[in-house]
Enzyme design. Structure first.
Site, PDB file in Angstrom:
ATOM      1  N   ASP A   1      39.111  -7.719 -36.233  1.00 13.39           N
ATOM      2  CA  ASP A   1      39.534  -6.376 -36.363  1.00 13.39           C
ATOM      3  C   ASP A   1      40.418  -5.923 -35.008  1.00 13.39           C
ATOM      4  O   ASP A   1      39.756  -5.111 -34.415  1.00 13.39           O
ATOM      5  CB  ASP A   1      38.825  -5.333 -37.047  1.00 13.39           C
ATOM      6  CG  ASP A   1      39.415  -3.904 -37.352  1.00 13.39           C
ATOM      7  OD1 ASP A   1      40.584  -3.925 -37.354  1.00 13.39           O
ATOM      8  OD2 ASP A   1      38.649  -2.987 -37.846  1.00 13.39           O
TER       9      ASP A   1
ATOM     10  N   ASP B   1      31.894  -5.636 -29.023  1.00 10.76           N
ATOM     11  CA  ASP B   1      32.803  -4.645 -28.619  1.00 10.76           C
ATOM     12  C   ASP B   1      32.851  -4.594 -27.004  1.00 10.76           C
ATOM     13  O   ASP B   1      31.789  -4.564 -26.362  1.00 10.76           O
ATOM     14  CB  ASP B   1      32.796  -3.317 -29.010  1.00 10.76           C
ATOM     15  CG  ASP B   1      33.945  -2.353 -29.325  1.00 10.76           C
ATOM     16  OD1 ASP B   1      34.544  -2.622 -30.230  1.00 10.76           O
ATOM     17  OD2 ASP B   1      34.181  -1.488 -28.150  1.00 10.76           O
TER      18      ASP B   1
ATOM     19  N   CYS C   1      35.528  -7.386 -31.755  1.00  5.87           N
ATOM     20  CA  CYS C   1      36.350  -5.722 -31.685  1.00  5.87           C
ATOM     21  C   CYS C   1      35.615  -4.918 -32.831  1.00  5.87           C
ATOM     22  O   CYS C   1      36.248  -4.022 -33.522  1.00  5.87           O
ATOM     23  CB  CYS C   1      37.514  -5.793 -31.814  1.00  5.87           C
ATOM     24  SG  CYS C   1      38.489  -6.947 -30.980  1.00  5.87           S
TER      25      CYS C   1
ATOM     26  N   ASP D   1      34.339  -8.697 -23.672  1.00  5.26           N
ATOM     27  CA  ASP D   1      35.928  -8.619 -24.153  1.00  5.26           C
ATOM     28  C   ASP D   1      36.074 -10.081 -24.897  1.00  5.26           C
ATOM     29  O   ASP D   1      35.659 -11.270 -24.734  1.00  5.26           O
ATOM     30  CB  ASP D   1      36.548  -9.150 -22.553  1.00  5.26           C
ATOM     31  CG  ASP D   1      37.938  -9.185 -22.766  1.00  5.26           C
ATOM     32  OD1 ASP D   1      38.422  -9.313 -23.940  1.00  5.26           O
ATOM     33  OD2 ASP D   1      38.832  -8.969 -21.898  1.00  5.26           O
TER      34      ASP D   1
ATOM     35  N   GLY E   1      31.897  -0.057 -36.485  1.00  6.65           N
ATOM     36  CA  GLY E   1      31.063  -0.560 -36.973  1.00  6.65           C
ATOM     37  C   GLY E   1      31.132  -0.907 -38.692  1.00  6.65           C
ATOM     38  O   GLY E   1      30.225  -1.323 -39.106  1.00  6.65           O
ATOM     39  N   GLY E   2      32.124  -0.104 -38.958  1.00  3.95           N
ATOM     40  CA  GLY E   2      32.193  -0.116 -40.588  1.00  3.95           C
ATOM     41  C   GLY E   2      32.175  -1.333 -41.299  1.00  3.95           C
ATOM     42  O   GLY E   2      31.374  -1.589 -42.375  1.00  3.95           O
ATOM     43  N   LYS E   3      32.946  -2.156 -40.819  1.00  2.58           N
ATOM     44  CA  LYS E   3      33.123  -3.579 -41.476  1.00  2.58           C
ATOM     45  C   LYS E   3      31.873  -4.291 -41.171  1.00  2.58           C
ATOM     46  O   LYS E   3      31.365  -5.097 -42.208  1.00  2.58           O
ATOM     47  CB  LYS E   3      34.448  -4.220 -40.940  1.00  2.58           C
ATOM     48  CG  LYS E   3      35.585  -3.544 -41.363  1.00  2.58           C
ATOM     49  CD  LYS E   3      36.671  -4.431 -41.002  1.00  2.58           C
ATOM     50  CE  LYS E   3      38.141  -3.724 -41.101  1.00  2.58           C
ATOM     51  NZ  LYS E   3      38.234  -2.434 -40.407  1.00  2.58           N
TER      52      LYS E   3
ATOM     53  N   CYS F   1      45.186  -2.356 -38.583  1.00  2.00           N
ATOM     54  CA  CYS F   1      45.588  -0.786 -39.184  1.00  2.00           C
ATOM     55  C   CYS F   1      47.020  -0.665 -38.924  1.00  2.00           C
ATOM     56  O   CYS F   1      47.457   0.551 -38.527  1.00  2.00           O
ATOM     57  CB  CYS F   1      44.373  -0.173 -38.975  1.00  2.00           C
ATOM     58  SG  CYS F   1      44.369   0.606 -37.407  1.00  2.00           S
TER      59      CYS F   1
ATOM     60  N   ALA G   1      33.560  -1.892 -33.039  1.00  2.00           N
ATOM     61  CA  ALA G   1      33.496  -0.488 -33.251  1.00  2.00           C
ATOM     62  C   ALA G   1      34.398   0.205 -34.154  1.00  2.00           C
ATOM     63  O   ALA G   1      35.540  -0.338 -34.154  1.00  2.00           O
ATOM     64  CB  ALA G   1      33.498   0.327 -31.822  1.00  2.00           C
TER      65      ALA G   1
END
Length: 431
Positions: A320, A275, A253, A301, A257-259, A373, A255
Site C-alpha cells: 500500500d 512501517d 507500508c 524502510d 493497519g486497516g488492511k 489511494c 500503517a
C-alpha cells in the site's frame, strides 16, 4: 467554556496556512471540547473549511480592503468558516453570523467584531453576484489546486468533472465487521437497535455503510472490537490478495493497519506489518489489540529490506505504497492544500524503488498486490509497468471489480465510483 468556532478558526489557520494536517489539528484541539456535539461541529467546520478553502479564501479579497491572512490569520480563517456555515453547512443565517462574531471576541479580538459582522452581512447582501464570480473561475468553482485539476483532466479527461464534483461531497461512513468477533448481519442489527441508519454494502462481504460520519467510538460494538472504520475501496485489498491459511504475508507500508487487520480477520496468517515510522507502528498495534488480532510488527524502510527481512520468502505481499492521496480528497480534504505538483515525481520514484526492492522477497508462485489511494497514472500504471519492464518473472493478473474501470495495467476506482474513495490496484504473480 471553549468557543467551538474560535477553536475551529485557530485549527483551520494551522491547517491552511501552516501545513498542519486535519487529523493532527483534531487530535490537538478536540480534547478541549467536552460535549460530543461540539466535537462533531468542530470536525464539520474543519472538514468543510479545508474542502472549500480554495473557494472562500479568495472570496475574502473581494470583501476586505486590507487582507487579514498574515496579520490576523485566525480571524481570516474565522471569516472563511463564516462563509462555510452560510453556504455549505447551511446554518441559519442569523445564528451563523452571530456565533461567528461572538467567536471573534473569544479569540480576544473584540475590535475586529464589527469588521467580521460587516463582511458577513455584505456577503449576504451581494451573495448572488459574489457566487457567480467564484463560479466563473475553475479554481474557485471546484476548489482544487490548478495543477491537480489539470493532472486529473490529463489522466481522466472523460471523468474529470465527475471526479472534481465527487471530491466536494461528504463521503459515507463505512465500517468493516470483524469476522473474528461478529457477523456483518449481527452488527447491523446492533446498529439499527441504536437508531443508526445503516445498510449492508452490496458487494463487499464485510462492509456496512452509514450515510454520515460521526464519533465512531460511540457506536455500539466499538469498544468490543466488533468493527473498524475502512472505506470500501480499501476493503477490496483482502479479496485481491487472496491469502490462504498459514501463509507468510508481508503488509509493507502498513500503517494505520486497516488492511493488515482485515487480512487477519479473514484467516490465520503469519503476517508481518512493516512501517518506517515507529509512532505509526504503535498505532497499528493499538488497532490489532482492540480487534483481538496479532501480527509481527517491524519498523523499517520497505525499500531497504536487508535491514529487517529474515530471509524467508513471502507467499503474499501487499504494498500500500506512499502516494499523493489524490484519490481520497473527499475524506481527507486538507490534502488539496498541502500536496504540491513537485511531490508526484518524488513519490513515483519511491514507489518504483519499493516495488523493485520487495519483488525478490516473493516466493515463486506467490502473489503481490500493489495499491495506492491515488488517481494519477504516474503513481499507478507507470510504477507497475516499470517493474514489469525490468522483471521477467513478473506477470500481471487480470481482474475486475464492480466499481471502477480497467487501467493500462490493473484497475482504477475513481472518487465516487460506487460511492467509494479513489483507489488503484494491480495484482502480479511471480512465475
Amino acid at each position: 467554556m471553549t468557543d467551538t468556532r474560535a477553536l475551529a478558526a485557530t485549527a483551520l489557520a494551522e491547517i491552511a496556512l501552516r501545513g498542519t494536517s486535519l487529523r493532527e489539528a483534531m487530535e490537538r484541539h478536540a480534547p478541549r471540547l467536552a460535549d460530543p456535539r461540539d466535537r462533531a461541529l468542530l470536525m464539520a467546520l474543519l472538514s468543510e473549511g479545508a474542502r472549500w478553502w480554495l473557494r472562500f479564501d479568495p472570496a475574502l479579497d473581494r470583501l476586505l480592503e486590507q487582507p487579514l491572512r498574515r496579520k490576523e490569520p485566525r480571524i481570516h480563517a474565522l471569516l472563511v468558516l463564516g462563509l462555510v456555515q452560510l453556504e455549505v453547512l447551511h446554518l441559519q443565517d442569523y445564528a451563523a453570523v452571530a456565533a461567528t462574531v461572538e467567536a471573534t471576541r473569544a479569540l480576544k479580538r473584540p475590535r475586529l467584531a464589527g469588521l467580521v459582522n460587516a463582511v458577513l452581512r455584505r456577503w449576504q447582501r451581494e451573495r448572488v453576484g459574489l457566487l457567480a464570480a467564484l463560479d466563473a473561475t475553475p479554481p474557485t468553482r471546484h476548489a482544487h489546486p490548478v495543477w491537480l485539476a489539470a493532472a486529473i483532466a490529463r489522466d481522466w479527461p472523460d471523468q474529470a468533472d465527475a471526479v472534481l464534483a465527487a471530491d466536494n461531497l461528504e463521503p459515507p461512513l463505512m465500517l468493516r465487521a470483524n469476522r473474528r468477533r461478529t457477523t456483518r448481519e449481527a452488527l447491523l442489527e446492533r446498529l439499527h437497535a441504536d437508531g443508526q441508519t445503516a445498510t449492508l454494502h452490496p458487494w463487499l462481504a464485510d462492509a456496512i455503510v452509514l450515510p454520515h460520519s460521526g464519533d465512531v467510538t460511540r457506536l455500539p460494538g466499538f469498544a468490543e472490537g466488533l468493527f473498524a472504520v475502512q472505506d470500501g475501496a480499501a476493503q477490496a485489498a483482502a479479496d485481491l490478495l487472496d491469502a490462504r491459511p498459514g501463509q507468510r504475508v508481508l503488509d509493507a507500508c502498513a500503517a494505520p493497519g486497516g488492511k493488515a487487520c482485515h487480512l487477519l480477520e479473514r484467516t490465520d496468517l503469519a503476517l508481518t506489518a512493516l512501517d518506517s515510522d515507529p509512532a505509526r507502528l504503535r498505532r497499528i498495534g493499538q488497532n490489532l489489540t482492540r480487534l483481538g488480532l496479532h501480527a509481527d510488527l517491524r519498523a523499517g524502510d520497505a525499500a531497504v529490506p536487508s535491514a529487517w527481512w529474515d530471509g524467508q520468502p513471502y507467499d503474499r505481499i501487499l504494498i500500500d505504497a506512499p502516494c499523493s492521496a489524490t484519490g481520497v480528497l473527499r475524506r481527507r480534504p486538507d490534502v488539496r492544500l498541502h500536496r504540491r505538483e513537485g511531490d508526484i515525481p518524488t513519490l513515483a520514484a519511491l514507489q518504483q524503488r519499493i516495488l523493485a526492492a520487495l519483488w525478490p522477497l516473493l516466493r515463486p508462485g506467490g502473489k503481490l498486490v500493489y495499491a495506492t489511494c491515488s488517481l494519477l497514472r504516474a503513481e499507478n500504471e507507470a510504477a507497475v509497468q516499470s517493474l514489469l519492464a525490468d522483471t521477467p518473472d513478473a506477470r500481471p493478473l487480470s481482474f475486475t471489480l464492480p466499481a471502477g474501470q480497467a487501467a493500462a495495467v490493473g484497475w482504477q476506482i475513481l472518487p465516487g465510483d460506487g460511492d467509494l474513495d479513489g483507489m488503484y490496484y494491480a495484482v502480479l504473480a511471480k512465475q
